[in-house]
Design a protein around this motif. Sequence first.
Motif, PDB file in Angstrom:
ATOM      1  N   GLU A 126      25.602  41.552  43.656  1.00 34.50           N
ATOM      2  CA  GLU A 126      24.353  41.006  43.137  1.00 34.50           C
ATOM      3  C   GLU A 126      24.534  40.065  41.941  1.00 34.50           C
ATOM      4  N   GLU A 127      25.695  40.102  41.294  1.00 36.29           N
ATOM      5  CA  GLU A 127      25.859  39.350  40.056  1.00 36.29           C
ATOM      6  C   GLU A 127      26.601  38.026  40.293  1.00 36.29           C
ATOM      7  N   THR A 128      27.085  37.416  39.208  1.00 33.89           N
ATOM      8  CA  THR A 128      27.742  36.105  39.284  1.00 33.89           C
ATOM      9  C   THR A 128      29.217  36.242  39.644  1.00 33.89           C
ATOM     10  N   SER A 129      29.830  35.114  39.949  1.00 36.17           N
ATOM     11  CA  SER A 129      31.264  35.117  40.263  1.00 36.17           C
ATOM     12  C   SER A 129      32.089  35.515  39.045  1.00 36.17           C
ATOM     13  N   SER A 130      31.608  35.171  37.855  1.00 36.20           N
ATOM     14  CA  SER A 130      32.331  35.567  36.629  1.00 36.20           C
ATOM     15  C   SER A 130      32.291  37.078  36.445  1.00 36.20           C
TER      16      SER A 130
END
Length: 266
Positions: A126-130
């Motif tokens: 659900e979150e960012t690639s970072s």
Amino acid sequence: MKAIILSILSIILVAILVIGNIQWNNREDRPLSNTHPTKDANGEVENKKNEDQYFSLDDYMSFAKSWPESAQKVLEEKLTEKQPFHILLVGSDEIGDQELGLITPLQEALASKYDKYVTIDSITYEETSSDYVNNNEYESIIEQKPDMVIWEPFLLNDNGVVDISTTLLNVNQVINETKDVLPDVTFVLMPAHPLYNAGLYPMQVSDLKKFAESKEIPYWNHWEAWPESNDLKLKDYYVELGDRSQANEQGFKVWSSYLSKKLISE
């Protein structure tokens, strides 16, 4: 004397009747034919023989002719040993779930052609690639030990949050970390669904495609199967979910159909 003879004959008659009755009962207990064999060890051997009879390496490999060459090579090795080839679909929530998404139609399509010899599962994030890199979430890919990873690298999650240059560094790190442990794994990159008249997002997708080409990573551009980004009809293929969006049934049908044709050449 006559009484003795009659007694002996009576005994013989009774013995004949008893023996005849026993034989008749035994006949009723036996099956009338061998049309329906019982399931035993011999049945398992017969099933295995039938399975081998219908196994065709050439047929399976012909279905995979649109795969990356590295994946085709591993598939042939797996099939030669009659071991399953495992595909892992990785992406943001935009790839959907079992009820509405890519995974169920792909599982059904692969099973219809490759039987048990090509399998596919999915992982969403659900979150960012970072966040994915910083939290070592890519280890979940390694744990699955896939032979091929089809990856939508969270571009919509990164949109407006993570610079595309950082996204590409994250993508590169995930691939390298995975290949350090699974050197024969093949990565395929793809974008999420297109958006109508978007500004930054198409540029991010273009940069992802250029990155893939520069690194010789296969890139599957399913956008070519959707309406053009400036076509109002495109809005019929996804739904807005607050500040996010996801393909609807029509959109997932287009997307999964494109991937099915890549994975199964007719």
